[in-house]
Motif scaffolding. Structure first.
Motif, PDB file in Angstrom:
ATOM      1  N   GLU A   6       0.857  -1.190   0.000  1.00  0.00           N
ATOM      2  CA  GLU A   6       0.000   0.000   0.000  1.00  0.00           C
ATOM      3  C   GLU A   6       0.892   1.239   0.000  1.00  0.00           C
ATOM      4  OE1 GLU A   6      -2.526  -0.505   3.409  1.00  0.00           O
ATOM      5  OE2 GLU A   6      -4.100  -1.453   2.197  1.00  0.00           O
ATOM      6  N   ILE A   7       0.827   1.984  -1.083  1.00  0.00           N
ATOM      7  CA  ILE A   7       1.634   3.196  -1.241  1.00  0.00           C
ATOM      8  C   ILE A   7       0.702   4.389  -1.318  1.00  0.00           C
ATOM      9  CG2 ILE A   7       3.131   4.445  -2.865  1.00  0.00           C
ATOM     10  CD1 ILE A   7       4.503   1.823  -3.462  1.00  0.00           C
ATOM     11  N   LYS A  55      12.511   8.593   1.205  1.00  0.00           N
ATOM     12  CA  LYS A  55      11.379   9.292   0.604  1.00  0.00           C
ATOM     13  C   LYS A  55      11.279  10.715   1.140  1.00  0.00           C
ATOM     14  CE  LYS A  55       7.909   7.491   3.914  1.00  0.00           C
ATOM     15  NZ  LYS A  55       8.809   6.726   4.783  1.00  0.00           N
ATOM     16  N   ASP A  56      10.708  11.608   0.329  1.00  0.00           N
ATOM     17  CA  ASP A  56      10.478  12.988   0.726  1.00  0.00           C
ATOM     18  C   ASP A  56       9.073  13.207   1.278  1.00  0.00           C
ATOM     19  OD1 ASP A  56      13.047  13.798  -0.071  1.00  0.00           O
ATOM     20  OD2 ASP A  56      12.388  14.047  -2.150  1.00  0.00           O
ATOM     21  N   GLY A  57       8.227  12.204   1.117  1.00  0.00           N
ATOM     22  CA  GLY A  57       6.872  12.317   1.644  1.00  0.00           C
ATOM     23  C   GLY A  57       6.092  11.059   1.342  1.00  0.00           C
ATOM     24  N   GLY A  58       4.950  10.898   2.022  1.00  0.00           N
ATOM     25  CA  GLY A  58       4.087   9.754   1.789  1.00  0.00           C
ATOM     26  C   GLY A  58       4.439   8.559   2.657  1.00  0.00           C
ATOM     27  N   SER A  59       3.792   7.437   2.373  1.00  0.00           N
ATOM     28  CA  SER A  59       3.987   6.236   3.188  1.00  0.00           C
ATOM     29  C   SER A  59       4.022   4.991   2.316  1.00  0.00           C
ATOM     30  CB  SER A  59       2.865   6.093   4.216  1.00  0.00           C
ATOM     31  OG  SER A  59       1.604   5.928   3.576  1.00  0.00           O
ATOM     32  N   VAL A  60       4.738   3.968   2.814  1.00  0.00           N
ATOM     33  CA  VAL A  60       4.813   2.656   2.175  1.00  0.00           C
ATOM     34  C   VAL A  60       4.546   1.608   3.241  1.00  0.00           C
ATOM     35  CG1 VAL A  60       6.224   1.018   0.898  1.00  0.00           C
ATOM     36  CG2 VAL A  60       6.547   3.476   0.522  1.00  0.00           C
ATOM     37  N   ASN A  61       3.503   0.823   3.056  1.00  0.00           N
ATOM     38  CA  ASN A  61       3.180  -0.264   3.970  1.00  0.00           C
ATOM     39  C   ASN A  61       3.281  -1.595   3.242  1.00  0.00           C
ATOM     40  OD1 ASN A  61       2.680   1.508   6.028  1.00  0.00           O
ATOM     41  ND2 ASN A  61       0.452   1.304   5.978  1.00  0.00           N
ATOM     42  N   LEU A  62       3.834  -2.595   3.918  1.00  0.00           N
ATOM     43  CA  LEU A  62       3.909  -3.952   3.402  1.00  0.00           C
ATOM     44  C   LEU A  62       3.271  -4.886   4.423  1.00  0.00           C
ATOM     45  CD1 LEU A  62       7.637  -3.984   2.173  1.00  0.00           C
ATOM     46  CD2 LEU A  62       5.588  -3.457   0.827  1.00  0.00           C
ATOM     47  N   PHE A  63       2.358  -5.713   3.977  1.00  0.00           N
ATOM     48  CA  PHE A  63       1.646  -6.621   4.882  1.00  0.00           C
ATOM     49  C   PHE A  63       0.992  -5.848   6.027  1.00  0.00           C
ATOM     50  CE2 PHE A  63       5.166  -9.055   3.023  1.00  0.00           C
ATOM     51  CZ  PHE A  63       4.473 -10.125   2.460  1.00  0.00           C
ATOM     52  N   GLY A  64       0.553  -4.625   5.760  1.00  0.00           N
ATOM     53  CA  GLY A  64      -0.132  -3.819   6.766  1.00  0.00           C
ATOM     54  C   GLY A  64       0.775  -3.145   7.774  1.00  0.00           C
TER      55      GLY A  64
END
Length: 283
Positions: A6-7, A55-64
């Motif tokens: 989820e990006i 990263k300069d902003g935002g989020s990265v989720n793996l397996f929640g």
């Protein structure tokens, strides 16, 4: 449906490139093709997912979970265009180096894949062919039972027979439930064979993310003779090519009405979409 990746609003600014607040997700249990021209941002996204770039902003989720959660590393397998190992190492040396990092490392599985791929445990890495190096990287990945494969151009540089073999290995990997592949490539014919979902990036922006078949079903190729292209439809033809005998281009299915009956329509491929999409992006 659970999302493995989820990006959200991911951003990265380089001197001559901007990853522009992109968002997309990859559902569990599917192969997702990540397509775009060279320089579009595919490798940048993969590096941000893996924490290889900041990263300069935002989020990265793996397996929640946040992607930087160390516990996730057990379930992730990574294969870039060419694996990076010491040139003088053998597969046996590579196992010794990699095994301590994975609690679920299975030596028997590793050697089963070496045998399946016809890799000599004592052959030095620097003497291996491009395809052999790719297979060795997969043997390492499969040895710790990764649930998510992040692949960056893994079939690039292989001949058709080699690519076909690698794709077959990926299909075998997906037989077990709860496994997912996120597959970056510019060889769209590979994705025609194995991908369920497509994420299309261009100039640092996400153009499409969803089911492959839904993307293909949005468009068709049109071909007609001289005089078969109405002036009112010209702007709706993407990647328009005109020649003395007629024209061809790609049209959204919703815009197909209004062409004369003499115009021929054909199914598009992913390659057609990438080649012809430029004009739509510019609008």
């Amino acid at each position: 449906m659970n999302n493995v990746i989820e990006i959200s609003n991911l951003r990265k600014q380089y001197k001559n490139f901007l990853l522009d607040d992109i968002s997309f997700s990859v559902p569990c249990g599917f192969v997702c093709g990540f397509i775009g021209e060279n320089g579009a941002g595919k490798t940048t996204v993969l590096k941000l997912i893996l924490g290889m770039a900041i990263k300069d902003g935002g989020s990265v989720n793996l397996f929640g979970k946040p992607a930087d959660d160390v516990s996730l590393k057990e379930d992730i397998g990574v294969l870039f265009e060419q694996p990076y190992y010491q040139e003088d190492w053998t597969p046996a040396d590579i196992e010794k180096a990699m095994r301590p990092f994975y609690k679920k490392w299975n030596s028997a599985t590793f050697h089963q894949y070496l045998e399946r791929f016809s890799l000599d445990p004592k052959q030095k890495y620097k003497t291996m062919s491009r395809g052999m190096k790719t297979k060795l990287g997969m043997a390492v990945t499969f040895a710790h039972d990764a649930k998510l494969l992040l692949l960056d151009e893994p079939t690039s540089g292989l001949d058709p027979a080699g690519r076909e073999e690698i794709l077959g290995i990926f299909q075998d990997y997906m037989v077990e439930e709860n496994r997912t592949i996120f597959f970056s490539t510019h060889i769209t014919s590979d994705l025609d064979k194995i991908a369920d979902y497509i994420t299309y990036i261009k100039n640092g922006k996400i153009i499409y993310s969803g089911l492959k078949d839904e993307l293909i079903d949005r468009y068709c190729i049109v071909r007609g003779g001289a005089g078969d292209l109405p002036q009112s439809k010209r702007k709706q033809v993407l990647g328009l090519r005109e020649y003395p005998g007629g024209f061809d281009g790609m049209v959204a299915i919703k815009d197909i009405a209004g062409f004369p009956a003499s115009v021929i329509t054909e199914t598009v491929s992913l390659d057609d979409i990438m080649v012809r999409m430029d004009k739509e992006v510019e609008k």
